[in-house]
Design a protein around this motif. Structure first.
Motif, PDB file in Angstrom:
ATOM      1  N   HIS A  59      -2.777  13.305  -5.480  1.00 48.00           N
ATOM      2  CA  HIS A  59      -1.748  12.546  -4.751  1.00 48.00           C
ATOM      3  C   HIS A  59      -0.474  13.369  -4.555  1.00 48.00           C
ATOM      4  N   MET A  60      -0.640  14.650  -4.262  1.00 54.77           N
ATOM      5  CA  MET A  60       0.498  15.556  -4.190  1.00 54.77           C
ATOM      6  C   MET A  60       1.416  15.278  -2.999  1.00 54.77           C
ATOM      7  N   ARG A  61       0.872  14.680  -1.941  1.00 54.35           N
ATOM      8  CA  ARG A  61       1.682  14.466  -0.740  1.00 54.35           C
ATOM      9  C   ARG A  61       2.599  13.253  -0.843  1.00 54.35           C
ATOM     10  N   ARG A  62       2.420  12.467  -1.868  1.00 55.59           N
ATOM     11  CA  ARG A  62       3.229  11.255  -1.990  1.00 55.59           C
ATOM     12  C   ARG A  62       4.628  11.589  -2.494  1.00 55.59           C
ATOM     13  N   THR A  63       5.626  11.049  -1.791  1.00 52.61           N
ATOM     14  CA  THR A  63       7.020  11.293  -2.176  1.00 52.61           C
ATOM     15  C   THR A  63       7.784  10.008  -2.422  1.00 52.61           C
ATOM     16  N   VAL A  64       7.254   8.866  -1.956  1.00 49.12           N
ATOM     17  CA  VAL A  64       7.951   7.578  -2.113  1.00 49.12           C
ATOM     18  C   VAL A  64       7.022   6.506  -2.667  1.00 49.12           C
ATOM     19  N   ASN A  65       5.956   6.228  -1.930  1.00 48.03           N
ATOM     20  CA  ASN A  65       5.078   5.115  -2.291  1.00 48.03           C
ATOM     21  C   ASN A  65       4.042   5.544  -3.320  1.00 48.03           C
ATOM     22  N   PRO A  66       3.926   4.812  -4.414  1.00 48.28           N
ATOM     23  CA  PRO A  66       2.914   5.160  -5.423  1.00 48.28           C
ATOM     24  C   PRO A  66       1.512   4.848  -4.917  1.00 48.28           C
ATOM     25  N   PRO A  67       0.499   5.582  -5.362  1.00 46.02           N
ATOM     26  CA  PRO A  67      -0.870   5.340  -4.896  1.00 46.02           C
ATOM     27  C   PRO A  67      -1.411   4.010  -5.401  1.00 46.02           C
ATOM     28  N   ASN A  68      -2.201   3.371  -4.532  1.00 44.38           N
ATOM     29  CA  ASN A  68      -2.837   2.106  -4.890  1.00 44.38           C
ATOM     30  C   ASN A  68      -4.283   2.282  -5.338  1.00 44.38           C
ATOM     31  N   ASP A  69      -4.787   3.500  -5.216  1.00 43.50           N
ATOM     32  CA  ASP A  69      -6.130   3.804  -5.693  1.00 43.50           C
ATOM     33  C   ASP A  69      -6.167   5.265  -6.113  1.00 43.50           C
ATOM     34  N   SER A  70      -7.221   5.645  -6.799  1.00 37.68           N
ATOM     35  CA  SER A  70      -7.412   7.035  -7.186  1.00 37.68           C
ATOM     36  C   SER A  70      -8.902   7.278  -7.369  1.00 37.68           C
TER      37      SER A  70
END
Length: 213
Positions: A59-70
């Motif tokens: 999830h390296m591209r995320r800067t604001v919204n946390p991931p909802n799945d992995s």
């Protein structure tokens, strides 16, 4: 025997804030994905004769919204998996998923859709398997609910629409997942992937002539 997945794993996706959720994912869930990556990359290498590599989501591209799945994905390429059909084990807050996916980044998805439209391989799967046309959404329908017409509609969209995707596999609700110990979950996962391997093989066949639909 303790369950392989537990409430703490699923509650990671209720952790507020990007940094806090990423920290929880790293500490709680990612070690399981890394373990699954080792186990099932070996499984696919044995079954296909090609070396498979695990790709644990960072999830390296995320800067604001946390991931909802992995997830952890499996493909016969070390540098990536999104451009080819790939297998995944992953989770949302609501369930664990064990799937085979063709997503919009795949340049040959038109030919792959044609292959499945020509094949009866999907009809050989148990009807409790699920399918959807969007890997970014947790919802899917069982093959029984979709019927032949619904499955065909998904494949035609995969073929004709640039953003079209096809995701097929099995889901375990968080309650179902929490009822399985490690041995039981690994067995369930292996059985699911074993059933999906003929679909994977069909996707990779030389392109078929267009089906007039």
């Amino acid at each position: 025997m303790k369950p392989y997945w537990n409430e703490q794993d699923f509650e990671v996706f209720n952790t507020p804030g990007l940094d806090a959720r990423m920290s929880a994912l790293t500490d709680i869930v990612r070690p399981k994905f890394e373990e699954l990556g080792i186990e099932f990359s070996s499984f696919f290498s044995r079954k296909t004769g090609n070396e498979f590599f695990p790709h644990v989501a960072k999830h390296m591209r995320r800067t604001v919204n946390p991931p909802n799945d992995s997830w952890v994905a499996f493909a016969p390429f070390k540098r990536g998996y999104k451009a080819v059909p790939h297998f995944q084990i992953g989770m949302w807050e609501s369930h664990v998923f064990i799937i085979l996916a063709v997503i919009y980044e795949a340049p040959n998805k038109t030919a792959m859709a044609q292959n499945l439209l020509h094949s009866d391989v999907l009809q050989q799967l148990p009807t409790d398997f699920t399918a959807s046309g969007d890997h970014m959404k947790p919802q899917s329908n069982t093959l029984y609910e979709l019927g032949d017409a619904g499955i065909e509609k998904l494949l035609i969209r995969l073929r004709n629409v640039k953003k079209g995707e096809f995701v097929i596999g099995r889901h375990l609700t968080r309650e179902q997942a929490a009822s399985l110990n490690k041995e039981q979950f690994f067995q369930f996962t292996e059985e699911t992937f074993q059933a999906l391997l003929p679909v994977y093989t069909a996707l990779l066949q030389p392109a078929k002539e267009p089906v007039s639909r």
